[in-house]
Design an enzyme around this catalytic site. Structure first.
Site, PDB file in Angstrom:
ATOM      1  N   ASP A 293       0.868  -1.175   0.000  1.00 19.70           N
ATOM      2  CA  ASP A 293       0.000   0.000   0.000  1.00 19.70           C
ATOM      3  C   ASP A 293       0.910   1.232   0.000  1.00 19.70           C
ATOM      4  O   ASP A 293       2.131   1.149   0.157  1.00 19.70           O
ATOM      5  CB  ASP A 293      -0.980  -0.019   1.179  1.00 19.70           C
ATOM      6  N   TYR A 294       0.283   2.366  -0.188  1.00 21.09           N
ATOM      7  CA  TYR A 294       0.949   3.652  -0.393  1.00 21.09           C
ATOM      8  C   TYR A 294       1.943   3.968   0.744  1.00 21.09           C
ATOM      9  O   TYR A 294       1.531   4.185   1.888  1.00 21.09           O
ATOM     10  CB  TYR A 294      -0.148   4.701  -0.434  1.00 21.09           C
TER      11      TYR A 294
END
Ligand code: NOJ
Length: 751
Positions: A293-294
């Site tokens: 994820d980011y």
């Protein structure tokens, strides 16, 4: 570009074309993975370690902001061959420009992947996912994601970061809006429907996109519903509740996975080799690739798990994370880590191989621009049939929570006071993760939807209050409107960004002074019907509203065509059939509350819910306000004639349970028929009820249908304390009902 670089490209291109085979297959021709595997091998033989690492890096183009700002130098990195994928860039022009850099200005010309959060529609926005789930309509969910893929793929997008298949049981958590709700069985079915819709039957078609099962794993179990918060759970709960929808996505052929921000039992998911290497790869044999994820990789430093960013790159790659979203740690540190012997180069090779394989499957080596098609863009975006489908989804997602004295459906004869901050709204109605949807006017408001059914002279509009402020100055106009009208419809709810990522709430009531406003209207017109139409991204505490309104219609955030879909339900063109897939508590103190809880050693007796020394609250019943599976219709359904094919079955048998459902009311309508089972005694305790099947049927008024479910022994399996997936002989209760609120009456035995 210097002349020597140009000639390098020329030479290398010739080389690649020869190893890949100049006569590449035409798009739309499905090739076996073996063919792609050898092409990947040939390409990888040409690549330096840096170029392989480059494939494992993803950066944001910044067209949408979906995380903290991190400075990157995208174009430079792309030209250097250091980028495998981009997110948050769309449009034919935008993606083509960057693709051109990758294909024409890098040594090997490897095309980029473009990923985007196409969560519940791309341009044509469908209801939020929690709403879509409430339709219990797998075909419709698949069709909606197919449409989203059609639109997104026409503007250069190859990959959606969806579906989010996290089981979520805490309404404080804003991302409960993005999933299918609290149930494992339903969540698994829905996960499959999304994957099939996005990916279609052939990834080499230009209108199919990669799906991504996220967030692996446990994200929905964040402590206290606070986003990104700690997750602790036993392996039994992990395997029985949180993993199955991900496994279902793998079984459906999902191509990618995304990590979760949270830690699981002390180890951040993004550095958790038990989750990625042991479960995902070894147990499930997942062949696609895993994206962080980011910035989740370097966040392992803040977690207190990695010493520094470089260490986080080591942990993630060793744990099995193939691509780094926005962290920039692979580009910066992986080579060094290999040189220092801290990361096995084979891990990087594997990651690169998986990513390249996906690019081959999409046909990007045949034509890197095949997803950038202006004509197709013009043709598919907001296609009338897509808008029609979104209208239908909005109608079938709406859940009628309450309907006293047939307050609904509305009659076109009556004058309506149309009140509330969301009546004319065209912005919030799209919900969170509105992708590239137009919040500035494209959506149909509830007001406009109602105008299709009522002449303007029969609508008296007053906003009355805001979503979030305490301003009461507009109350009075609304009171006057309510007094003039025959009845009142109030459209209230949350702002769209009160749910979604980083949008947790400690108060799950209607925000601002909306409840006070409803009270004021109730006092002003004590004898008139009040219909409350809600838009919100989570289960709300509606205890007060339930006493004030005659009818409550939960429409979630219903999307671009929301106003039409909702009006269709309000006026009875579509008889509501949605059922909750998540429990609505009476108050926040009951949270977490879900239908398939355990019994405890001291359950409260039905005859005396206040008995002392039992598992209850002093100040609230244990029961929620609206249960999982609840949803009314304008008609009524009666369940009768429950039958089992046998009272006792053996380990290799299956059981058929059936019941007759009769439409006993005055309207034709759909009913979601639900099969529940209770494993009475287990070597580890089992939930009091578990959904094991459902079927959505249509019955004309007066019509009856017999619905049958085949239950296999496999369906009764669970993970025991030794983490064996097993079934145990004994007694099981079983029922077929239209809600989870019932007491079992039938039993069968497994020998
Ligand atoms: C963070 C979110 O958790 C994830 O779901 C999303 O796909 C990425 N940002 C990219 O926007």
């Amino acid at each position: 570009m210097t002349t020597s670089t140009k000639s390098n490209i020329f030479i290398v291109s010739i080389l690649i074309l020869s190893v890949l085979g100049c006569k590449n297959p035409k798009p739309n021709v499905k090739l076996s993975e073996t063919v792609f595997d050898s092409k990947v091998d040939s390409l990888m033989n040409l690549m330096t370690l840096e170029e392989k690492i480059g494939q494992t890096a993803m950066y944001s183009g910044g067209w949408s902001v979906t995380g903290p700002t991190v400075s990157t130098n995208n174009k430079k990195y792309i030209k250097e061959g250091n980028v495998g994928a981009m997110l948050n860039v769309y449009s034919v022009k935008g993606t083509r420009e960057l693709q051109k850099l990758a294909v024409e200005e890098t040594r090997l010309g490897i095309p980029l992947l473009f990923g985007y959060d196409v969560i519940h529609g791309f341009k044509t926005i469908f209801p939020i996912n929690l709403g879509l789930a409430a339709s219990w309509d797998l075909e419709d969910i698949e069709k909606g994601s197919r449409i989203a893929a059609e639109e997104a793929s026409a503007v250069g997008i190859h990959w959606t970061f969806a579906p989010m298949v996290d089981i979520a049981r805490d309404p404080r958590w804003g991302r409960i809006s993005e999933g299918a709700g609290e149930d494992v069985y339903l969540g698994s079915k829905i996960a499959k429907a999304y994957v099939k819709g996005f990916q279609g039957d052939d990834l080499s078609k230009h209108n199919t996109i990669l799906a991504c099962a996220k967030h692996f794993v446990g994200y929905g179990a964040a402590q206290a519903g606070r986003d990104y918060h700690t997750v602790n759970m036993g392996e039994g709960e992990l395997r029985n509740v949180y993993l199955p929808p991900f496994k279902a996505a793998v079984d459906a052929g999902v191509e990618t996975f995304m990590t979760a921000f949270n830690e699981v039992n002390g180890v951040p998911a993004t550095g958790n080799s038990f989750i990625y290497r042991d479960i995902l790869r070894d147990e499930w044999d997942f062949k696609g690739f895993v994206l962080s994820d980011y910035t989740a990789i370097f966040e392992m430093v803040q977690h207190g798990f990695a010493v520094d960013n470089k260490d986080s790159a080591r942990l993630a790659m060793n744990a099995g994370i193939d691509m780094d979203m926005m962290g920039d740690v692979n580009r910066l540190y992986l080579k060094e880590l290999v040189d220092e012997g801290k990361v096995d180069v084979a891990y990087i090779e594997d990651a690169c191989r998986r990513i390249l394989l996906t690019k081959f499957k999409l046909g990007l080596f045949d034509d890197p621009y095949r997803y950038c098609d202006e004509d197709r863009e013009k043709e598919v975006i907001y296609k009338p049939e897509f808008l029609q489908a979104a209208r239908h989804s909005a109608a079938i997602s709406s859940v009628l929570l309450k309907n006293n004295d047939e307050a609904l459906p509305l009659s076109s004869e009556k004058t309506i006071a149309l009140l509330g901050p969301l009546v004319k709204d065209k912005e919030n109605i799209l919900g969170n993760w509105g992708a590239a949807g137009d919040r500035k006017g494209k959506a149909i408001s509830v007001y406009e939807g109602i105008q299709e059914y009522l002449t303007d002279s029969k609508i008296i509009y007053a906003q009355g209050c805001d979503i979030e402020t305490d301003d009461e100055s507009k109350f009075n106009d609304a009171v006057i409107a309510a007094k003039k009208a025959d009845m009142v419809v109030m459209v209230m709810g949350e702002d769209y960004d009160m749910s979604g990522e980083a949008a947790s709430r400690t108060n799950i009531k209607l925000p601002g002074n909306q409840t006070k406003f409803i009270k004021r209207i109730r006092e002003a017109v004590p004898n008139k019907k009040i219909v409350l139409v809600l838009m919100n991204g989570r289960p709300l505490d509606l205890s007060e509203e339930d006493t004030l309104a005659d009818a409550i219609l939960e429409t979630w955030f219903p999307g671009t065509m929301g106003g039409n879909g909702v009006a269709d339900v309000l006026f009875g063109t579509y008889n509501p059939s949605g059922k909750l897939t998540v429990t609505f508590p009476r108050n926040l103190g009951q949270v977490p509350i879900y239908y398939n809880m355990k019994n405890t050693g001291r359950p409260i007796p039905a005859s005396n819910p206040h008995e002392d020394y039992k598992s209850h609250y002093l100040d609230s019943p244990n029961t929620p306000l609206y249960v999982f599976g609840h949803g009314l219709s304008y008609t009524t359904f009666e369940y009768s004639d429950f039958k089992l094919s046998a009272e006792t079955i053996g380990m290799s048998d299956s059981l058929t349970a059936s019941a007759t459902i009769t439409n006993t009311g005055d309207y034709d309508g759909h009913e979601v028929v639900q099969l529940y089972v209770h494993d009475k005694v287990g070597s580890v305790t089992r939930p009091v009820k578990e959904l094991k099947g459902f079927e959505k049927i249509f019955l004309k008024k007066g019509e009856s249908k017999t619905v049958s479910f085949d239950l296999k022994v496999e369906d009764l399996k669970f993970y025991n304390s030794k983490m064996e997936f097993t079934v145990e002989p004994g007694e099981f209760e079983i029922a077929i009902k239209g809600t989870s609120d019932f007491d079992f009456e039938h039993v069968f035995t497994l020998e």
